[in-house]
Design a protein around this motif. Structure first.
Motif, mmCIF file in Angstrom:
data_model
loop_
_atom_site.group_PDB
_atom_site.id
_atom_site.type_symbol
_atom_site.label_atom_id
_atom_site.label_comp_id
_atom_site.label_asym_id
_atom_site.label_seq_id
_atom_site.Cartn_x
_atom_site.Cartn_y
_atom_site.Cartn_z
ATOM 1 N N HIS A 7 -3.548 3.870 4.615
ATOM 2 C CA HIS A 7 -2.521 3.641 3.425
ATOM 3 C C HIS A 7 -1.120 3.447 3.108
ATOM 4 C CE1 HIS A 7 -6.250 6.136 1.786
ATOM 5 N NE2 HIS A 7 -6.230 6.212 2.991
ATOM 6 N N HIS A 42 -0.354 3.037 -2.637
ATOM 7 C CA HIS A 42 -0.391 4.884 -3.785
ATOM 8 C C HIS A 42 0.906 3.918 -4.226
ATOM 9 C CE1 HIS A 42 -4.242 6.077 -1.887
ATOM 10 N NE2 HIS A 42 -3.610 5.262 -0.864
ATOM 11 N N GLU A 67 -4.649 2.807 -6.137
ATOM 12 C CA GLU A 67 -5.094 2.995 -5.570
ATOM 13 C C GLU A 67 -5.071 4.394 -6.546
ATOM 14 O OE1 GLU A 67 -9.499 4.258 -4.285
ATOM 15 O OE2 GLU A 67 -8.263 2.302 -4.416
ATOM 16 N N THR A 68 -3.451 5.037 -6.319
ATOM 17 C CA THR A 68 -2.475 6.009 -7.075
ATOM 18 C C THR A 68 -1.843 5.923 -8.097
ATOM 19 O OG1 THR A 68 -1.939 6.700 -5.231
ATOM 20 C CG2 THR A 68 -4.349 7.742 -6.069
ATOM 21 N N HIS A 69 -1.540 6.331 -8.750
ATOM 22 C CA HIS A 69 -0.060 6.610 -8.997
ATOM 23 C C HIS A 69 -0.047 8.085 -9.659
ATOM 24 C CE1 HIS A 69 2.636 5.178 -12.470
ATOM 25 N NE2 HIS A 69 3.282 5.676 -11.969
ATOM 26 N N VAL A 70 0.982 8.473 -8.813
ATOM 27 C CA VAL A 70 2.200 10.212 -9.707
ATOM 28 C C VAL A 70 3.483 10.064 -9.884
ATOM 29 C CG1 VAL A 70 2.172 12.040 -8.629
ATOM 30 C CG2 VAL A 70 0.166 11.094 -7.896
ATOM 31 N N ARG A 76 0.215 12.162 -17.366
ATOM 32 C CA ARG A 76 -0.421 10.655 -17.083
ATOM 33 C C ARG A 76 -1.448 11.208 -18.620
ATOM 34 N NH1 ARG A 76 -1.287 6.101 -14.087
ATOM 35 N NH2 ARG A 76 -2.852 4.248 -15.086
ATOM 36 N N HIS A 135 3.395 15.157 -2.466
ATOM 37 C CA HIS A 135 2.027 13.843 -2.901
ATOM 38 C C HIS A 135 2.548 13.404 -1.706
ATOM 39 C CE1 HIS A 135 1.691 15.939 -6.087
ATOM 40 N NE2 HIS A 135 3.419 16.440 -6.336
ATOM 41 N N ARG A 139 -1.543 9.871 1.650
ATOM 42 C CA ARG A 139 -1.573 8.672 1.084
ATOM 43 C C ARG A 139 -0.313 7.396 2.030
ATOM 44 N NH1 ARG A 139 -0.865 11.807 -3.915
ATOM 45 N NH2 ARG A 139 -2.481 12.003 -5.023
#
Length: 421
Positions: A7, A42, A67-70, A76, A135, A139
């Motif tokens: 990751h 990420h 893959e992820t977006h925070v 969101r 977070h 990741r």
């Protein structure tokens, strides 16, 4: 253990919604290179200030590379980011009132347009740090800071996490001209920030050399912006010029110089010539542009504009980093007229393929000379050849991918030596 499946966490505070400007395009391209290496990218955005004065942003399809977006302080919903800050909504309301007042002729101080602060360089807060620490878990086999200012996040990661900084620009080299859109950074401070990372990803050779020479202990990785070349040169139409740029100081100042010092000569010699200006740089010209210039603003696709244009111009007078739109124009197989600033770091690669000058009269003369169909076709072919030879994804991102793989793979253990007889 190999790099596959590991990751990679990109930490960014820029307004990243897609390939809408140079820095965003480059970061997304690096994420694609991570994917191509079998790793998982990420995106973590710890500061809600990235919204600027926009209460809602729409994410484009290319953001799916992550893959992820925070993002902290943002909701969101599908492909939209919505701010949860009441203060932002009141600021938007005030800006709207001020805009109406300006249109009515009010010139009071309260009615002036004020850009939002440069989100990338805003000081980090305790909440930003807590967000990263929370977070990053799961990741982050490798962390990549988007701009050196985000190296602050490295303190919140597990000990021993390999880190890199996407350089984008050499800020102290930009000079005092860039006062309206970027941070002013002293050389020593910039070196100290870059030194926080294990590696620095530089977009052009001059800046990679600076890191290698001035930031000991940090690996310099040269990764020019990649492009996918078109199948054949596109000479376009002689009377159509194109400029593409976002609303940043180098683009705005360069376009103003072109309007004032170059455009009148071109129009006097060839009155049918038209210039199309694509991108958010149009916002900097609320009173319009000179006759013959069309401000298109943001467009859904640049492909038809590049195909139709006879000449792509890049009249930048200051700036650093690799000029992303230069690479796009090369890959589109276009005749290009540019200033030396545009070619910083790629002068050798572009020699003979791009007409280059910072003299206004010579700039106009180059544009007018390219009205000749044969000459324009030769320059378009030469530009495309440069893109094919030097800016393919495989050539541009090989070193980044190798560094990522080495960072997450343990060193090989030497075989035990045979006992002495």
């Amino acid at each position: 253990m190999t790099a596959r499946g590991k990751h990679v966490l990109f930490i960014s505070r820029q307004r990243l919604v897609g390939t809408t400007n140079g820095s965003s395009t480059y970061l997304i391209d690096l994420a694609r290179a991570v994917r191509a290496a079998g790793m998982v990218p990420h995106l973590l955005q710890p500061a809600p200030t990235l919204m600027g004065r926009w209460p809602m942003l729409t994410l484009r399809p290319e953001m799916a590379v992550f893959e992820t977006h925070v993002a902290r302080g943002l909701l969101r919903v599908g492909n939209r980011l919505i701010s949860l800050s009441p203060r932002l909504y009141s600021s938007v309301a005030r800006a709207g009132v001020a805009a109406l007042a300006r249109r009515a002729g009010v010139q009071a101080a309260w009615a002036r347009d004020r850009k939002a602060p440069y989100a990338v360089a805003i000081p980090w807060t305790a909440a930003d740090h807590r967000f990263v620490a929370q977070h990053a878990r799961g990741r982050c086999d490798v962390a990549i800071a988007d701009y050196m200012f985000n190296a602050e996040a490295f303190a919140d990661l597990p000990a021993g996490t390999p880190t890199a900084i996407v350089m984008h620009d050499l800020f102290h080299a930009r000079g005092s001209a860039a006062t309206d859109s970027v941070a002013q950074v002293e050389r020593a401070h910039e070196v100290a920030m870059l030194a926080r990372a294990d590696a620095v990803i530089a977009i052009q050779a001059t800046e990679a050399r600076f890191v290698a020479d001035e930031v000991p202990g940090t690996r310099a990785i040269l990764a020019p912006m990649a492009a996918t070349p078109v199948a054949r040169p596109q000479p376009g139409t002689a009377d159509r010029l194109l400029f593409v740029g976002s609303d940043t100081a180098p683009n705005v100042d360069g376009l103003r110089w072109f309007f004032d010092a170059v455009w009148p000569s071109i129009r006097a010699a060839a009155p049918a010539t038209r210039l199309e200006v694509a991108g958010s740089v149009a916002r900097a010209f609320p009173d319009g542009a000179p006759e013959g210039v069309t401000l298109l603003g943001l467009v859904d696709s640049l492909v038809p504009l590049y195909a139709a244009a006879g000449v792509v111009i890049s009249p930048l007078t200051f700036g650093s980093g690799l000029k992303i739109k230069l690479i796009e124009a090369l890959a589109a197989g276009k005749a290009i007229v540019a200033t030396p600033v545009t070619l910083q770091g790629v002068e050798r690669e572009c020699a003979g393929a791009v007409d280059c000058t910072d003299d206004a009269a010579a700039f106009a003369a180059h544009v007018l000379a390219l009205r000749d169909d044969e000459r324009r076709a030769r320059q378009a072919a030469a530009a495309l050849a440069v893109a094919v030879a030097h800016f393919s994804p495989a050539a541009c991102y090989r070193d980044v991918q190798q560094w990522l793989a080495a960072s997450v793979s343990p060193p090989s253990t030497p075989a035990p030596s045979a006992p002495a007889s």
